[in-house]
Design an enzyme around this catalytic site. Structure first.
Site, PDB file in Angstrom:
ATOM      1  N   GLU A  50       0.843  -1.209   0.000  1.00 21.28           N
ATOM      2  CA  GLU A  50       0.000   0.000   0.000  1.00 21.28           C
ATOM      3  C   GLU A  50       0.876   1.256   0.000  1.00 21.28           C
ATOM      4  O   GLU A  50       1.880   1.290   0.704  1.00 21.28           O
ATOM      5  CB  GLU A  50      -0.801   0.001   1.314  1.00 21.28           C
ATOM      6  CG  GLU A  50      -2.277   0.004   1.153  1.00 21.28           C
ATOM      7  CD  GLU A  50      -2.967  -0.093   2.514  1.00 21.28           C
ATOM      8  OE1 GLU A  50      -2.303  -0.106   3.555  1.00 21.28           O
ATOM      9  OE2 GLU A  50      -4.191  -0.146   2.511  1.00 21.28           O
ATOM     10  N   ARG A 103      -4.528  -4.354  -0.378  1.00 27.15           N
ATOM     11  CA  ARG A 103      -5.839  -3.710  -0.506  1.00 27.15           C
ATOM     12  C   ARG A 103      -6.123  -3.338  -1.969  1.00 27.15           C
ATOM     13  O   ARG A 103      -5.496  -3.851  -2.885  1.00 27.15           O
ATOM     14  CB  ARG A 103      -5.982  -2.498   0.415  1.00 27.15           C
ATOM     15  CG  ARG A 103      -6.059  -2.873   1.888  1.00 27.15           C
ATOM     16  CD  ARG A 103      -6.977  -1.912   2.643  1.00 27.15           C
ATOM     17  NE  ARG A 103      -7.080  -2.254   4.058  1.00 27.15           N
ATOM     18  CZ  ARG A 103      -6.357  -1.707   5.017  1.00 27.15           C
ATOM     19  NH1 ARG A 103      -5.495  -0.762   4.724  1.00 27.15           N
ATOM     20  NH2 ARG A 103      -6.504  -2.073   6.259  1.00 27.15           N
TER      21      ARG A 103
END
Ligand SMILES: Nc1ncnc2c1ncn2[C@@H]1O[C@H](COP(=O)(O)OP(=O)(O)O)[C@@H](O)[C@H]1O
Ligand SMILES: Cc1cn([C@H]2C[C@H](O)[C@@H](COP(=O)(O)O)O2)c(=O)[nH]c1=O
Length: 230
Positions: A50, A103
């Site tokens: 991320e 994610r």
């Protein structure tokens, strides 16, 4: 086109891809980065963590810290930037047959934006603007995901790991925040009652110690790495 079978970046729906895009999902401090670090040692896997460092420093500003200090004022700012950086991650050139990404554009919207809005910390107009941006993106740009790996934890486990990790901006996070994020994840990926799930979900129980987690990653290695591949 004949090129589709050999091109990692092709988004053509007509030809079965020879590569796969996997998203690792889970609560804050559930162990996503640790999981990605483990798989990064495997050849032919590209790992995209991320872009938290960007969220902590955009041209000298820290929208992550600002959001935690005053979510009603800065939630839109942070989430707009998260959406941009996630989109950039999804669209970046694939360099290996398997890509694992931490994610996704989807969880940024379905979990974090939704949480700000539902908890009354995001004004309706900010939510409307972000929602229109999101809807436009998924309607006009292909964001293919072949598998979601959900690291399922209890909020208490995440709370303990978050405290130990000691990220400065996150010192203000109470257990209730992690409970809300947990419930949104469960509704989305387990009960599948809130938002469309863009790919099959593999659930890995993730409250265990590191040794047991690595054992589970090994047990699931084939399933994870062959998903979506011809
Ligand atoms: N299975 C585990 N048991 C105990 N601590 C863990 C485990 N997995 C990760 N950690 C620790 O918990 C913290 C959060 O893990 P991390 O991988 O950064 O989570 P995430 O990327 O989901 O936020 C880190 O300090 C990490 O070293
Ligand atoms: C995607 C997303 C993340 N955040 C926040 C939540 C955490 O404080 C960090 C990410 O850290 P993690 O250990 O990888 O979970 O960013 C957010 O506020 N909004 C988002 O959309």
């Amino acid at each position: 086109s004949n090129l589709c079978n050999s091109c990692f970046n092709c988004v053509c729906d007509l030809v079965k891809p020879v590569f796969s895009r996997i998203c690792i999902e889970g609560n804050i401090a559930s162990g996503k980065t640790t999981c990605l670090e483990y798989f990064s040692k495997t050849s032919n896997i590209e790992v995209l963590t991320e872009p938290v460092s960007k969220w902590r420093n955009v041209q000298g500003h820290n929208p992550l810290a600002l959001m935690y200090q005053d979510p009603a004022r800065w939630g839109l700012t942070l989430q707009t930037y998260v959406q941009l950086t996630m989109l950039d991650r999804h669209l970046s050139t694939v360099a290996a047959p398997v890509r694992m990404m931490e994610r996704s554009l989807y969880s940024a919207k379905y979990i974090f934006v939704e949480n700000l809005y539902r908890s009354g910390k995001m004004p309706e107009v900010d939510f409307a603007v972000l929602s229109e941006w999101f809807e436009w993106i998924i309607k006009n740009i292909a964001i293919p995901v072949d598998l979601i790996v959900y690291l399922q934890t209890s909020p208490q486990t995440c709370y303990e790991r978050l405290k130990r990790r000691c990220r400065e901006e996150e010192r203000v996070i109470p257990i209730e925040y992690l409970e809300s994020i947990h419930n949104l994840y469960e509704d989305w990926l387990i009960k599948q009652t809130s938002f469309k799930v863009p790919a099959p979900v593999l659930v890995i129980p993730a409250d265990h110690d590191l040794q047991k987690m690595l054992q589970q990653y090994e047990e699931n290695r084939e399933k994870i790495l062959t998903t979506g591949r011809a």
